[in-house]
Design a protein around this motif. Structure first.
Motif, PDB file in Angstrom:
ATOM      1  N   THR A 206       3.857   5.427  14.476  1.00 42.20           N
ATOM      2  CA  THR A 206       3.122   6.385  13.301  1.00 42.20           C
ATOM      3  C   THR A 206       3.271   5.202  11.948  1.00 42.20           C
ATOM      4  N   VAL A 207       1.939   4.751  11.587  1.00 38.97           N
ATOM      5  CA  VAL A 207       2.009   3.695  10.510  1.00 38.97           C
ATOM      6  C   VAL A 207       1.521   4.492   9.223  1.00 38.97           C
ATOM      7  N   ASP A 208       2.400   4.377   8.178  1.00 40.69           N
ATOM      8  CA  ASP A 208       2.112   4.935   6.689  1.00 40.69           C
ATOM      9  C   ASP A 208       1.510   4.346   6.087  1.00 40.69           C
ATOM     10  N   ALA A 209       1.564   2.798   6.097  1.00 36.23           N
ATOM     11  CA  ALA A 209       0.952   1.777   5.014  1.00 36.23           C
ATOM     12  C   ALA A 209       0.593   0.605   5.684  1.00 36.23           C
ATOM     13  N   VAL A 210      -0.496   0.067   5.206  1.00 35.12           N
ATOM     14  CA  VAL A 210      -0.802  -1.164   5.899  1.00 35.12           C
ATOM     15  C   VAL A 210      -0.889  -2.223   4.577  1.00 35.12           C
ATOM     16  N   PHE A 211      -0.285  -3.277   4.788  1.00 37.62           N
ATOM     17  CA  PHE A 211      -0.213  -4.430   3.802  1.00 37.62           C
ATOM     18  C   PHE A 211      -1.041  -5.591   4.335  1.00 37.62           C
ATOM     19  N   ASP A 212      -2.253  -5.632   4.041  1.00 39.79           N
ATOM     20  CA  ASP A 212      -3.090  -6.475   4.800  1.00 39.79           C
ATOM     21  C   ASP A 212      -3.691  -7.753   4.054  1.00 39.79           C
ATOM     22  N   LEU A 213      -3.452  -8.958   4.744  1.00 34.71           N
ATOM     23  CA  LEU A 213      -3.477 -10.002   4.179  1.00 34.71           C
ATOM     24  C   LEU A 213      -4.633 -10.826   4.875  1.00 34.71           C
ATOM     25  N   VAL A 214      -5.069 -10.355   5.793  1.00 29.65           N
ATOM     26  CA  VAL A 214      -6.233 -10.962   6.832  1.00 29.65           C
ATOM     27  C   VAL A 214      -7.603 -10.543   6.129  1.00 29.65           C
ATOM     28  N   GLY A 215      -7.740  -9.164   5.465  1.00 33.66           N
ATOM     29  CA  GLY A 215      -8.987  -8.928   4.842  1.00 33.66           C
ATOM     30  C   GLY A 215     -10.081  -8.569   5.344  1.00 33.66           C
ATOM     31  N   ASN A 216     -11.293  -8.933   4.715  1.00 31.62           N
ATOM     32  CA  ASN A 216     -12.437  -8.049   5.067  1.00 31.62           C
ATOM     33  C   ASN A 216     -12.782  -8.060   6.477  1.00 31.62           C
ATOM     34  N   ASN A 217     -12.688  -9.015   7.307  1.00 27.96           N
ATOM     35  CA  ASN A 217     -13.256  -8.971   8.580  1.00 27.96           C
ATOM     36  C   ASN A 217     -12.565  -8.000   9.727  1.00 27.96           C
ATOM     37  N   VAL A 218     -11.194  -7.319   9.062  1.00 32.27           N
ATOM     38  CA  VAL A 218     -10.403  -6.362   9.833  1.00 32.27           C
ATOM     39  C   VAL A 218     -10.405  -5.187   9.166  1.00 32.27           C
ATOM     40  N   LEU A 219     -11.033  -4.960   7.837  1.00 34.28           N
ATOM     41  CA  LEU A 219     -10.901  -3.814   7.186  1.00 34.28           C
ATOM     42  C   LEU A 219     -11.064  -2.613   7.634  1.00 34.28           C
ATOM     43  N   ARG A 220     -12.050  -2.541   8.497  1.00 30.97           N
ATOM     44  CA  ARG A 220     -12.446  -1.163   9.239  1.00 30.97           C
ATOM     45  C   ARG A 220     -11.312  -0.879  10.285  1.00 30.97           C
ATOM     46  N   ASP A 221     -10.799  -1.948  11.031  1.00 33.57           N
ATOM     47  CA  ASP A 221      -9.646  -1.748  11.735  1.00 33.57           C
ATOM     48  C   ASP A 221      -8.443  -1.341  11.242  1.00 33.57           C
ATOM     49  N   LEU A 223      -8.082   0.313   8.535  1.00 37.02           N
ATOM     50  CA  LEU A 223      -8.153   1.643   7.915  1.00 37.02           C
ATOM     51  C   LEU A 223      -7.946   2.951   9.094  1.00 37.02           C
ATOM     52  N   THR A 224      -8.283   2.463  10.251  1.00 35.08           N
ATOM     53  CA  THR A 224      -8.081   3.380  11.305  1.00 35.08           C
ATOM     54  C   THR A 224      -6.571   3.364  11.989  1.00 35.08           C
ATOM     55  N   THR A 225      -5.848   2.298  11.498  1.00 33.94           N
ATOM     56  CA  THR A 225      -4.454   1.957  12.090  1.00 33.94           C
ATOM     57  C   THR A 225      -3.298   3.114  11.352  1.00 33.94           C
ATOM     58  N   VAL A 226      -3.625   3.759  10.367  1.00 29.40           N
ATOM     59  CA  VAL A 226      -2.898   4.188   9.562  1.00 29.40           C
ATOM     60  C   VAL A 226      -3.103   5.879   9.682  1.00 29.40           C
ATOM     61  N   ARG A 227      -1.919   6.511   9.702  1.00 30.51           N
ATOM     62  CA  ARG A 227      -2.031   8.173   9.842  1.00 30.51           C
ATOM     63  C   ARG A 227      -2.798   8.848   8.762  1.00 30.51           C
ATOM     64  N   PRO A 228      -3.193   9.964   8.928  1.00 29.16           N
ATOM     65  CA  PRO A 228      -4.075  10.656   7.991  1.00 29.16           C
ATOM     66  C   PRO A 228      -3.266  10.671   6.747  1.00 29.16           C
ATOM     67  N   ARG A 229      -3.914  10.457   5.683  1.00 34.60           N
ATOM     68  CA  ARG A 229      -3.223  10.339   4.252  1.00 34.60           C
ATOM     69  C   ARG A 229      -2.516   9.248   4.081  1.00 34.60           C
ATOM     70  N   GLY A 230      -2.745   8.122   5.024  1.00 33.33           N
ATOM     71  CA  GLY A 230      -1.908   6.892   4.979  1.00 33.33           C
ATOM     72  C   GLY A 230      -2.438   5.925   3.767  1.00 33.33           C
ATOM     73  N   ARG A 231      -2.016   4.902   3.637  1.00 31.88           N
ATOM     74  CA  ARG A 231      -2.119   3.944   2.716  1.00 31.88           C
ATOM     75  C   ARG A 231      -2.689   2.561   3.087  1.00 31.88           C
ATOM     76  N   VAL A 232      -3.757   1.801   2.481  1.00 35.00           N
ATOM     77  CA  VAL A 232      -3.902   0.613   2.996  1.00 35.00           C
ATOM     78  C   VAL A 232      -4.117  -0.167   1.624  1.00 35.00           C
ATOM     79  N   CYS A 233      -3.562  -1.682   1.764  1.00 34.21           N
ATOM     80  CA  CYS A 233      -3.662  -2.360   0.270  1.00 34.21           C
ATOM     81  C   CYS A 233      -4.210  -3.803   1.033  1.00 34.21           C
ATOM     82  N   GLN A 234      -5.161  -4.202   0.426  1.00 31.83           N
ATOM     83  CA  GLN A 234      -5.787  -5.639   0.739  1.00 31.83           C
ATOM     84  C   GLN A 234      -5.316  -6.445  -0.276  1.00 31.83           C
ATOM     85  N   LEU A 235      -4.598  -7.582   0.080  1.00 30.73           N
ATOM     86  CA  LEU A 235      -4.232  -8.440  -0.752  1.00 30.73           C
ATOM     87  C   LEU A 235      -4.780  -9.588  -0.424  1.00 30.73           C
ATOM     88  N   GLY A 236      -5.243 -10.086   0.559  1.00 29.82           N
ATOM     89  CA  GLY A 236      -5.512 -11.394   0.936  1.00 29.82           C
ATOM     90  C   GLY A 236      -6.784 -11.753   1.732  1.00 29.82           C
TER      91      GLY A 236
END
Length: 326
Positions: A206-221, A223-236
């Protein structure tokens, strides 16, 4: 002073060493004698012209000593690190023997680490800390997915999350890099094919948060890896700058999932994102004690800047690269 300038926007070969007048600090600025500076993907984007017109001298961070501080707050010879404050973007940056930086973006450091080791920390650790704890509010025991974990910023995020008592899933596109991430403390390593949701679901994590450095081309993916009410932050934007086409929050943003962005190059050191809020002194103490592994992966000389940028763009460094000056 000697400085590295962008002679024209383009390839690494557009970086040339030249002589420029010594800068003079204005009120509210600090003049720093640069002893080392870290390399960052933002500088490659600026050199290539991806972010439009920028200052002639790149470089968004450095370590060195104070040459002059008109305010008198920092004595000459004080060891400091500096981050952003417009460096390399709206004002000449740290690829030089001397640089002026807004005082709000300068931090005195009391550490026995060498210049290269000092320069390997500021940008990636300040950004990683901001993403993990400012945006994602990561708590001990939670599981964070670090997407793009073999980058220098990704490794800093893994290190800080593990040190905080969180569980880390790390991703890489190259299976050969998995042992490196395991050594940093990742509980598992996923091979990123652009479709992690199925892998995460199949792993039972179960993933609570995503620290995403890959960016726009995987954003939709992401967003669907985290649990309900999880958090995603894009930084790169390691996957490129192409916008997310036809993004619709109603259909693409799962209910309850929080999406945020942190662009350190634009805000770090500003009043709303003050460096004083980031525990750089504690981070340096842990690096010095060996509990945070932050040594540079590669160290280059000043006249090797073209080769350093080539290596950075090829993604072959597997960690933070640093250039020493003088």
């Amino acid at each position: 002073m000697k400085a590295i300038v962008i002679s024209a926007y383009g390839a690494p070969e557009m970086l040339h060493i030249t002589d420029l007048p010594d800068p003079v600090p204005a009120q509210g600025e600090v003049l720093i004698r640069v002893k080392a500076f870290g390399l960052n993907h933002a500088e490659a984007y600026m050199r290539a012209g991806t972010w439009g017109d920028v200052a002639a001298v790149p470089g968004i961070e450095c370590a060195g000593w104070v040459e002059a501080d008109p305010s008198g707050q920092l004595a000459p010879g004080t060891r400091v690190v500096a981050i952003l404050g417009g460096m390399g973007r709206t004002r000449n940056g740290s690829y030089a023997e001397l640089v002026t930086v807004p005082a709000t973006n300068v931090v005195a450091v009391n550490s026995s680490l060498g210049w290269a080791e000092l320069a390997a920390v500021p940008e990636v650790y300040a950004t990683a800390w901001s993403g993990l704890f400012g945006n994602l509010d990561l708590r001990p025991g939670e599981r964070v997915l670090v997407r793009g974990a073999t980058s220098s910023l990704g490794q800093a995020a893994v290190n800080l999350a593990v040190d905080h008592g969180a569980k880390v899933l790390a991703t890489t596109r190259n299976p050969a890099h998995a042992p490196l991430l395991k050594e940093l403390g990742a509980e598992d390593v996923l091979i990123d094919d652009g479709h992690l949701t199925a892998q995460v679901s199949g792993s039972g994590h179960t993933v609570d948060a995503v620290f995403d450095l890959v960016g726009n081309n995987v954003l939709r993916d992401s967003l669907t890896t985290v649990r309900p009410r999880g958090r995603v932050c894009q930084l790169g934007f390691l996957g490129g700058f192409e916008p997310v086409r036809d993004f619709n929050p109603i259909t693409d943003l799962p209910s309850g999932v929080q999406l945020s962005f942190f662009g350190s190059a634009f805000v770090l050191g500003s009043p709303d994102f003050a460096l004083a809020d980031i525990p750089l002194h504690a981070i340096y103490a842990k690096v010095e004690a060996g509990s945070l592994p932050a040594s540079p992966a590669r160290i280059f000389q000043f006249d090797e800047i073209v080769e350093a940028h080539r290596l950075m763009e090829a993604g072959e460094a597997l960690g933070k690269m640093v250039v020493v000056v003088g």
